[in-house]
Design a protein around this motif. Structure first.
Motif, short mmCIF file in Angstrom:
data_model
loop_
_atom_site.label_atom_id
_atom_site.label_comp_id
_atom_site.label_asym_id
_atom_site.label_seq_id
_atom_site.Cartn_x
_atom_site.Cartn_y
_atom_site.Cartn_z
N GLY A 125 0.84 -1.18 0.00
CA GLY A 125 0.00 0.00 0.00
C GLY A 125 0.88 1.23 0.00
N PRO A 126 0.31 2.41 -0.25
CA PRO A 126 1.11 3.64 -0.29
C PRO A 126 1.94 3.81 0.99
CG PRO A 126 -1.11 4.07 -1.05
CD PRO A 126 -1.12 2.67 -0.51
N GLY A 127 3.26 3.95 0.81
CA GLY A 127 4.14 4.12 1.95
C GLY A 127 4.80 2.85 2.44
N ASP A 128 4.54 1.70 1.77
CA ASP A 128 5.15 0.46 2.25
C ASP A 128 6.64 0.44 1.95
OD1 ASP A 128 5.95 -1.29 -0.11
OD2 ASP A 128 3.88 -0.88 -0.66
N GLU A 129 7.39 -0.37 2.71
CA GLU A 129 8.84 -0.43 2.56
C GLU A 129 9.30 -1.48 1.56
OE1 GLU A 129 10.96 -0.83 6.22
OE2 GLU A 129 9.95 0.85 7.20
N PHE A 130 8.49 -2.52 1.34
CA PHE A 130 8.95 -3.60 0.48
C PHE A 130 8.72 -3.29 -0.99
CE2 PHE A 130 8.61 -7.81 -1.57
CZ PHE A 130 9.87 -8.29 -1.26
N PHE A 131 7.47 -3.05 -1.38
CA PHE A 131 7.19 -2.76 -2.79
C PHE A 131 7.62 -1.34 -3.16
CE2 PHE A 131 4.40 -6.22 -1.66
CZ PHE A 131 4.53 -7.07 -2.74
N GLY A 132 7.30 -0.39 -2.31
CA GLY A 132 7.66 1.00 -2.59
C GLY A 132 9.10 1.32 -2.28
N GLY A 133 9.79 0.42 -1.56
CA GLY A 133 11.17 0.64 -1.20
C GLY A 133 12.10 -0.33 -1.90
N VAL A 134 12.15 -1.58 -1.40
CA VAL A 134 13.12 -2.56 -1.89
C VAL A 134 12.90 -2.89 -3.37
CG1 VAL A 134 13.98 -4.92 -1.64
CG2 VAL A 134 13.44 -3.56 0.40
N LEU A 135 11.69 -3.33 -3.74
CA LEU A 135 11.46 -3.75 -5.13
C LEU A 135 11.52 -2.56 -6.09
CD1 LEU A 135 8.76 -6.56 -4.97
CD2 LEU A 135 11.22 -6.64 -4.57
N ARG A 136 10.95 -1.44 -5.68
CA ARG A 136 11.00 -0.25 -6.54
C ARG A 136 12.45 0.17 -6.82
NH1 ARG A 136 11.96 4.85 -5.74
NH2 ARG A 136 11.12 6.43 -7.16
N SER A 137 13.31 0.11 -5.80
CA SER A 137 14.71 0.49 -6.01
C SER A 137 15.42 -0.45 -6.97
CB SER A 137 15.45 0.53 -4.67
OG SER A 137 15.57 -0.76 -4.10
N LEU A 138 15.08 -1.73 -6.92
CA LEU A 138 15.68 -2.69 -7.86
C LEU A 138 15.22 -2.43 -9.29
CD1 LEU A 138 15.34 -6.04 -5.85
CD2 LEU A 138 17.42 -4.70 -6.23
N VAL A 139 13.94 -2.16 -9.45
CA VAL A 139 13.37 -1.98 -10.78
C VAL A 139 13.73 -0.62 -11.38
CG1 VAL A 139 11.16 -1.66 -11.98
CG2 VAL A 139 11.47 -3.60 -10.43
N CYS A 140 13.78 0.40 -10.56
CA CYS A 140 13.98 1.77 -11.05
C CYS A 140 15.44 2.20 -11.05
CB CYS A 140 13.17 2.75 -10.22
SG CYS A 140 11.38 2.52 -10.35
N SER A 141 16.35 1.33 -10.66
CA SER A 141 17.77 1.69 -10.66
C SER A 141 18.26 1.91 -12.09
CB SER A 141 18.58 0.58 -10.01
OG SER A 141 18.76 -0.51 -10.91
N PRO A 142 19.38 2.60 -12.28
CA PRO A 142 19.91 2.81 -13.64
C PRO A 142 20.51 1.57 -14.27
CG PRO A 142 21.36 3.79 -11.99
CD PRO A 142 20.13 3.35 -11.26
N LEU A 143 20.59 0.48 -13.53
CA LEU A 143 21.14 -0.75 -14.09
C LEU A 143 20.27 -1.25 -15.24
CD1 LEU A 143 22.01 -2.69 -10.79
CD2 LEU A 143 23.62 -1.56 -12.34
N PRO A 144 20.86 -1.85 -16.25
CA PRO A 144 20.07 -2.35 -17.40
C PRO A 144 19.40 -3.69 -17.12
CG PRO A 144 22.39 -2.77 -17.78
CD PRO A 144 22.32 -1.99 -16.48
N PHE A 145 19.50 -4.18 -15.90
CA PHE A 145 18.90 -5.46 -15.53
C PHE A 145 18.34 -5.35 -14.12
CE2 PHE A 145 23.41 -5.52 -14.48
CZ PHE A 145 23.38 -5.85 -13.13
N VAL A 146 17.54 -6.35 -13.75
CA VAL A 146 17.01 -6.43 -12.38
C VAL A 146 17.63 -7.64 -11.70
CG1 VAL A 146 14.95 -6.81 -10.97
CG2 VAL A 146 14.82 -5.33 -12.97
N PRO A 147 18.36 -7.45 -10.59
CA PRO A 147 18.95 -8.59 -9.89
C PRO A 147 17.85 -9.51 -9.36
CG PRO A 147 19.88 -6.50 -9.12
CD PRO A 147 18.70 -6.16 -9.96
#
Length: 287
Positions: free
Chosen positions: A142-164
């Protein structure tokens, strides 16, 4: 009903305070800072990990306090000492209903300090002699969560050309919407529900599928780069103590175990239409 909410300014707490107000209750929010509480909520300054609260006037108590990373506070202080202080406050004022938020997968012997201390907190609640309810939510979104809005979002939105991708990404999860968690607590309070209940959403996903849903929600598409578990087993303990570590040792142990359970039949009346990730993620995730 006047309801003391410990952790009422946090992610789940804000949703529950709003639901209690909608139900005509008066939330008494115990915390260190008020953080813009909505009209109708009463702020009570205090630190549950350091002092026994004054529960005079509270007809029920909900303990939501919890941390996933030890930053300034320890798992033991929040998950065990805080519960002890709350129960002592209840003893001094004659008891009352107690609703406690634990976590799905909580038990001793896991090697996770998060789970171990949550298990100790549960034991204290069960031995308290109070009328109690324990909910064990899976990953909460939900809005403000740490896992989807934090951990997973950082993996997906990073400048890396892949997702670990950790291992093969098959670890199973059954995330639950924060509004449904709040509704379950409020309904349990109003109906007098007692016992221990797993709290999950309507659908199970693998970790890989969670990453794919996150990518779809933010409009990104990247290939996965699998990271072998033996390499993760070596790297995580070394990186975990660092403040910028993307994942802690406890989070990694819990991730490898997965976090899922069947939806409890006893909660069907409380949550007849729990929300899914597909409904909610696109409403708040952005890169």
């Amino acid at each position: 009903m006047r309801v003391l909410v410990v952790g009422g300014t946090g992610f789940v707490g804000r949703a529950l305070v709003a639901r209690l107000l909608q139900g005509g209750h008066t939330p008494l929010v115990l915390g260190r800072t008020p953080r813009d509480l909505p009209p109708g909520a009463v702020f009570l300054p205090g630190d549950i990990t350091r002092e026994v609260p004054d529960l005079k006037g509270a007809e029920a108590t909900i303990y939501l306090a919890g941390i996933i990373r030890e930053r300034g506070q320890t798992f033991r202080a929040v998950h065990v000492e805080g519960v002890k202080n709350l129960l002592e406050g209840m003893r001094r004022t004659g008891g009352g209903r107690l609703l406690h938020m634990s976590a799905l997968g909580t038990r001793k012997g896991t090697g996770s300090r998060y789970y171990e201390t949550k298990a100790e907190g549960e034991e204290l609640v069960r031995a308290s002699g109070a009328s109690w309810t324990i909910f064990r939510p899976s990953l909460i979104f939900g809005p403000g969560d740490e896992f989807f809005g934090g951990v997973l979002r950082s993996l997906v939105c990073s400048p890396l050309p892949f997702v670990p991708l950790i291992g093969d990404g098959r670890f199973p999860f059954r995330p639950v919407y924060v509004g449904d968690v709040a509704e379950a607590f409020a309904q349990a309070l109003e109906r007098g529900l007692e016992g221990t209940y797993d709290l999950v959403g309507p659908k199970e996903y693998t970790f890989r599928e969670l990453l794919e849903l996150t990518m779809a929600a933010v409009g990104r598409k990247k290939p996965f780069l699998p990271i072998p578990l033996p390499l993760m087993d070596l790297a995580v303990p070394l990186l975990s103590p660092l403040p910028f570590a993307p994942i802690t040792r406890d989070q990694y142990l819990m991730l490898k175990e997965g976090n899922t359970a069947p939806f409890p039949e006893a909660l069907r009346d409380l949550l007849p239409a729990p929300k899914s990730l597909e409904e909610v993620l696109p409403t708040y995730l952005r890169c």
